[in-house]
Design a protein around this motif. Structure first.
Motif, PDB file in Angstrom:
ATOM      1  N   ASN A 123       0.803  -1.228   0.000  1.00  0.00           N
ATOM      2  CA  ASN A 123       0.000   0.000   0.000  1.00  0.00           C
ATOM      3  C   ASN A 123       0.830   1.271   0.000  1.00  0.00           C
ATOM      4  O   ASN A 123       0.337   2.337  -0.400  1.00  0.00           O
ATOM      5  CB  ASN A 123      -0.933   0.026   1.221  1.00  0.00           C
ATOM      6  CG  ASN A 123      -0.175  -0.007   2.539  1.00  0.00           C
ATOM      7  OD1 ASN A 123       0.721  -0.830   2.726  1.00  0.00           O
ATOM      8  ND2 ASN A 123      -0.537   0.860   3.461  1.00  0.00           N
ATOM      9  N   ARG A 125       2.934   2.245  -1.913  1.00  0.00           N
ATOM     10  CA  ARG A 125       3.025   2.820  -3.260  1.00  0.00           C
ATOM     11  C   ARG A 125       1.991   3.938  -3.442  1.00  0.00           C
ATOM     12  O   ARG A 125       2.137   4.782  -4.316  1.00  0.00           O
ATOM     13  CB  ARG A 125       2.756   1.743  -4.305  1.00  0.00           C
ATOM     14  CG  ARG A 125       3.776   0.624  -4.374  1.00  0.00           C
ATOM     15  CD  ARG A 125       3.440  -0.321  -5.517  1.00  0.00           C
ATOM     16  NE  ARG A 125       4.392  -1.415  -5.629  1.00  0.00           N
ATOM     17  CZ  ARG A 125       4.426  -2.272  -6.636  1.00  0.00           C
ATOM     18  NH1 ARG A 125       3.526  -2.159  -7.618  1.00  0.00           N
ATOM     19  NH2 ARG A 125       5.318  -3.250  -6.684  1.00  0.00           N
ATOM     20  N   TYR A 126       0.943   3.897  -2.629  1.00  0.00           N
ATOM     21  CA  TYR A 126      -0.164   4.847  -2.764  1.00  0.00           C
ATOM     22  C   TYR A 126      -0.085   5.963  -1.729  1.00  0.00           C
ATOM     23  O   TYR A 126      -1.019   6.742  -1.575  1.00  0.00           O
ATOM     24  CB  TYR A 126      -1.493   4.102  -2.644  1.00  0.00           C
ATOM     25  CG  TYR A 126      -1.727   3.112  -3.761  1.00  0.00           C
ATOM     26  CD1 TYR A 126      -2.515   3.439  -4.861  1.00  0.00           C
ATOM     27  CD2 TYR A 126      -1.149   1.849  -3.731  1.00  0.00           C
ATOM     28  CE1 TYR A 126      -2.725   2.531  -5.894  1.00  0.00           C
ATOM     29  CE2 TYR A 126      -1.353   0.934  -4.761  1.00  0.00           C
ATOM     30  CZ  TYR A 126      -2.142   1.283  -5.841  1.00  0.00           C
ATOM     31  OH  TYR A 126      -2.338   0.383  -6.862  1.00  0.00           O
ATOM     32  N   ASP A 127       1.028   6.061  -1.001  1.00  0.00           N
ATOM     33  CA  ASP A 127       1.270   7.191  -0.093  1.00  0.00           C
ATOM     34  C   ASP A 127       1.565   8.446  -0.898  1.00  0.00           C
ATOM     35  O   ASP A 127       2.233   8.387  -1.944  1.00  0.00           O
ATOM     36  CB  ASP A 127       2.473   6.908   0.817  1.00  0.00           C
ATOM     37  CG  ASP A 127       2.129   6.019   1.998  1.00  0.00           C
ATOM     38  OD1 ASP A 127       0.934   5.752   2.220  1.00  0.00           O
ATOM     39  OD2 ASP A 127       3.065   5.591   2.701  1.00  0.00           O
ATOM     40  N   LYS A 131       4.437   9.204  -3.872  1.00  0.00           N
ATOM     41  CA  LYS A 131       3.998   9.705  -5.176  1.00  0.00           C
ATOM     42  C   LYS A 131       4.866  10.873  -5.637  1.00  0.00           C
ATOM     43  O   LYS A 131       5.257  10.947  -6.806  1.00  0.00           O
ATOM     44  CB  LYS A 131       2.535  10.151  -5.104  1.00  0.00           C
ATOM     45  CG  LYS A 131       1.527   9.020  -5.020  1.00  0.00           C
ATOM     46  CD  LYS A 131       0.107   9.568  -4.988  1.00  0.00           C
ATOM     47  CE  LYS A 131      -0.939   8.474  -4.915  1.00  0.00           C
ATOM     48  NZ  LYS A 131      -2.321   9.025  -4.898  1.00  0.00           N
ATOM     49  N   ASP A 254       2.738  10.777   5.092  1.00  0.00           N
ATOM     50  CA  ASP A 254       1.382  10.454   4.651  1.00  0.00           C
ATOM     51  C   ASP A 254       0.468  10.321   5.865  1.00  0.00           C
ATOM     52  O   ASP A 254       0.803   9.666   6.851  1.00  0.00           O
ATOM     53  CB  ASP A 254       1.384   9.149   3.859  1.00  0.00           C
ATOM     54  CG  ASP A 254       0.035   8.867   3.218  1.00  0.00           C
ATOM     55  OD1 ASP A 254      -0.154   9.241   2.053  1.00  0.00           O
ATOM     56  OD2 ASP A 254      -0.826   8.290   3.900  1.00  0.00           O
ATOM     57  N   GLY A 300      -2.449  11.197  -0.821  1.00  0.00           N
ATOM     58  CA  GLY A 300      -2.333   9.760  -0.712  1.00  0.00           C
ATOM     59  C   GLY A 300      -3.720   9.147  -0.645  1.00  0.00           C
ATOM     60  O   GLY A 300      -4.650   9.747  -0.113  1.00  0.00           O
ATOM     61  N   ASN A 301      -3.874   7.939  -1.188  1.00  0.00           N
ATOM     62  CA  ASN A 301      -5.191   7.309  -1.129  1.00  0.00           C
ATOM     63  C   ASN A 301      -5.077   5.810  -1.400  1.00  0.00           C
ATOM     64  O   ASN A 301      -4.898   5.385  -2.536  1.00  0.00           O
ATOM     65  CB  ASN A 301      -6.161   7.936  -2.130  1.00  0.00           C
ATOM     66  CG  ASN A 301      -7.601   7.582  -1.833  1.00  0.00           C
ATOM     67  OD1 ASN A 301      -7.888   6.772  -0.957  1.00  0.00           O
ATOM     68  ND2 ASN A 301      -8.522   8.186  -2.560  1.00  0.00           N
ATOM     69  N   TYR A 302      -5.209   5.004  -0.336  1.00  0.00           N
ATOM     70  CA  TYR A 302      -5.167   3.555  -0.502  1.00  0.00           C
ATOM     71  C   TYR A 302      -6.412   3.032  -1.214  1.00  0.00           C
ATOM     72  O   TYR A 302      -6.420   1.888  -1.691  1.00  0.00           O
ATOM     73  CB  TYR A 302      -5.033   2.863   0.858  1.00  0.00           C
ATOM     74  CG  TYR A 302      -3.820   3.283   1.651  1.00  0.00           C
ATOM     75  CD1 TYR A 302      -2.625   3.609   1.008  1.00  0.00           C
ATOM     76  CD2 TYR A 302      -3.848   3.353   3.036  1.00  0.00           C
ATOM     77  CE1 TYR A 302      -1.509   4.003   1.727  1.00  0.00           C
ATOM     78  CE2 TYR A 302      -2.743   3.736   3.766  1.00  0.00           C
ATOM     79  CZ  TYR A 302      -1.578   4.071   3.113  1.00  0.00           C
ATOM     80  OH  TYR A 302      -0.470   4.459   3.816  1.00  0.00           O
ATOM     81  N   ASP A 304      -7.267   3.882  -4.008  1.00  0.00           N
ATOM     82  CA  ASP A 304      -6.849   3.682  -5.390  1.00  0.00           C
ATOM     83  C   ASP A 304      -6.380   2.243  -5.616  1.00  0.00           C
ATOM     84  O   ASP A 304      -6.540   1.697  -6.711  1.00  0.00           O
ATOM     85  CB  ASP A 304      -5.727   4.658  -5.761  1.00  0.00           C
ATOM     86  CG  ASP A 304      -6.212   6.099  -5.840  1.00  0.00           C
ATOM     87  OD1 ASP A 304      -7.431   6.315  -5.925  1.00  0.00           O
ATOM     88  OD2 ASP A 304      -5.361   7.007  -5.801  1.00  0.00           O
ATOM     89  N   PHE A 305      -5.779   1.643  -4.588  1.00  0.00           N
ATOM     90  CA  PHE A 305      -5.380   0.231  -4.707  1.00  0.00           C
ATOM     91  C   PHE A 305      -6.610  -0.630  -4.931  1.00  0.00           C
ATOM     92  O   PHE A 305      -6.624  -1.497  -5.820  1.00  0.00           O
ATOM     93  CB  PHE A 305      -4.630  -0.220  -3.455  1.00  0.00           C
ATOM     94  CG  PHE A 305      -4.375  -1.704  -3.410  1.00  0.00           C
ATOM     95  CD1 PHE A 305      -3.322  -2.267  -4.103  1.00  0.00           C
ATOM     96  CD2 PHE A 305      -5.209  -2.545  -2.676  1.00  0.00           C
ATOM     97  CE1 PHE A 305      -3.095  -3.645  -4.088  1.00  0.00           C
ATOM     98  CE2 PHE A 305      -4.988  -3.920  -2.641  1.00  0.00           C
ATOM     99  CZ  PHE A 305      -3.932  -4.463  -3.346  1.00  0.00           C
ATOM    100  N   ASP A 308      -7.935  -0.276  -8.332  1.00  0.00           N
ATOM    101  CA  ASP A 308      -7.134  -1.041  -9.284  1.00  0.00           C
ATOM    102  C   ASP A 308      -7.444  -2.537  -9.209  1.00  0.00           C
ATOM    103  O   ASP A 308      -7.477  -3.229 -10.235  1.00  0.00           O
ATOM    104  CB  ASP A 308      -5.644  -0.797  -9.031  1.00  0.00           C
ATOM    105  CG  ASP A 308      -5.213   0.627  -9.372  1.00  0.00           C
ATOM    106  OD1 ASP A 308      -5.958   1.307 -10.107  1.00  0.00           O
ATOM    107  OD2 ASP A 308      -4.137   1.047  -8.900  1.00  0.00           O
TER     108      ASP A 308
END
Length: 350
Positions: A123, A125-127, A131, A254, A300-302, A304-305, A308
């Protein structure tokens, strides 16, 4: 949403209650349908419609479930992921993917043979902080990057109340826990290294697991240092990058985890917005002009994971975190332990 993905979570500790259930709950494409709680029913206090099972094995027999989140202690990831795949379920497995790379390779082959989605919850990666780091590296504003350092430090002399984190079991310790994040981010930015050196130690009193590490990933013209220390009261910037044209320095700031621990749901006002004082400093040169400026951090937004994952399951879009990425993290960790034990730089077997 055309299809609702019914999800079950294997544990409702911090990982389940903070990093998974809220996102599944608010995402319109998912239903938080099942959870494993052996004695308590705390999940139902917040999510009344969730079905509670006494064991993972019992939950896997629920034919209505499409997706299983394996977020149990690290040494159980292989067994529970294998069981979920054999039950015909798509799987999100928490980092670290597995303890041993041979286990991860077996799971990858099993998922492929059953045409099931297997993804790893990297996760960070979505911080927002990562980014902006990725954006700066890819922009070329630093020129050829020659040195990079990524930290994940804490000040925590006392041992964790979570017994499984402090027991001398496979996959415990700072390198598997926090190091998984750092290694994944380094590989996302720079790819696989040529060789690895590591110093992995125990520094807290009465600790049975590593709580200090320094890794150096060797590339042709680049050195990447990954560090974590549980006894750091005044931390250094978490991200430090130096290239031929300039430098970028950034804290790890984050806010999502903090907001989740406060009981807020994803999408709350100010979600993932970083304070101006935490913006990263870019010091470089463009068109003959020296530039020194603070760059705003993306949100940041988890969630989005999970977007995906939903799209991968329903539309055939790419897997957001390939299990091979998770496997490479484990290969680096295993190589690091070999290096620390032998005192040598170890070539990385790709």
């Amino acid at each position: 949403m055309d299809k609702i993905i019914k999800a079950g979570i294997c544990s409702y500790g911090m990982s389940g209650s903070i990093f998974h259930a809220p996102f599944i709950h608010v995402h319109p494409g998912f239903s938080f349908s099942a959870v494993v709680e052996r004695s308590k029913h705390t999940a139902q206090e917040r999510y009344p419609d969730v079905k509670v099972y006494a064991s993972v094995e019992e939950m896997l027999q629920d034919a209505s479930l499409d997706l299983i989140i394996v977020n149990t202690p690290n040494y159980t990831h292989y067994d529970y992921t294998k069981a979920a795949l054999n039950a015909g379920k798509n799987v999100i497995v928490e980092k670290p993917f597995t303890v041993h790379n041979s286990e991860g390779q077996e799971l990858i082959e099993l998922a492929a043979s059953k045409n099931l989605l297997l993804t790893v919850y990297h996760n960070r990666r979505y911080d927002g902080d990562f980014k902006i780091v990725k954006q700066v590296i890819q922009s070329g504003d630093l020129g050829e990057v020659l040195e990079a350092e990524i930290h994940y430090d804490r000040y925590r002399e006392e041992l964790s109340y979570k017994k499984h984190k402090e027991a001398a079991l496979p996959g415990t310790g700072a390198l598997y826990d926090l190091g998984s994040h750092l290694v994944d981010q380094a590989l996302m930015l720079f790819g696989l290294p040529e060789s690895v050196w590591a110093d992995i130690r125990i520094i807290r009193k009465d600790s049975l697991v590593d709580d200090y590490f320094e890794l150096v990933l060797f590339y042709a013209n680049l050195r990447v240092r990954l560090k974590s220390n549980y006894i750091v009261r005044e931390p250094l910037p978490s991200y430090q990058f130096h290239g031929r044209k300039g430098s970028f320095i950034k804290t790890k700031a984050d806010m999502q985890e903090t907001m989740l621990q406060q009981g807020l749901m994803p999408g709350a006002p100010g979600w993932g917005v970083e304070a101006i004082g935490e913006w990263g400093l870019l010091h470089t040169e463009k068109d003959g002009q020296v530039i020194k400026q603070y760059l705003p951090t993306p949100k940041g937004n988890y969630l989005d994971f999970y977007d995906d994952v939903y799209n991968a399951l329903t539309k055939g879009t790419p897997n957001p975190v390939l299990p091979s990425d998770g496997l490479n993290v484990i290969k680096i960790i295993e190589t690091a332990f070999e290096s620390s034990k032998s005192g040598r730089v170890i070539p990385f077997k790709k």
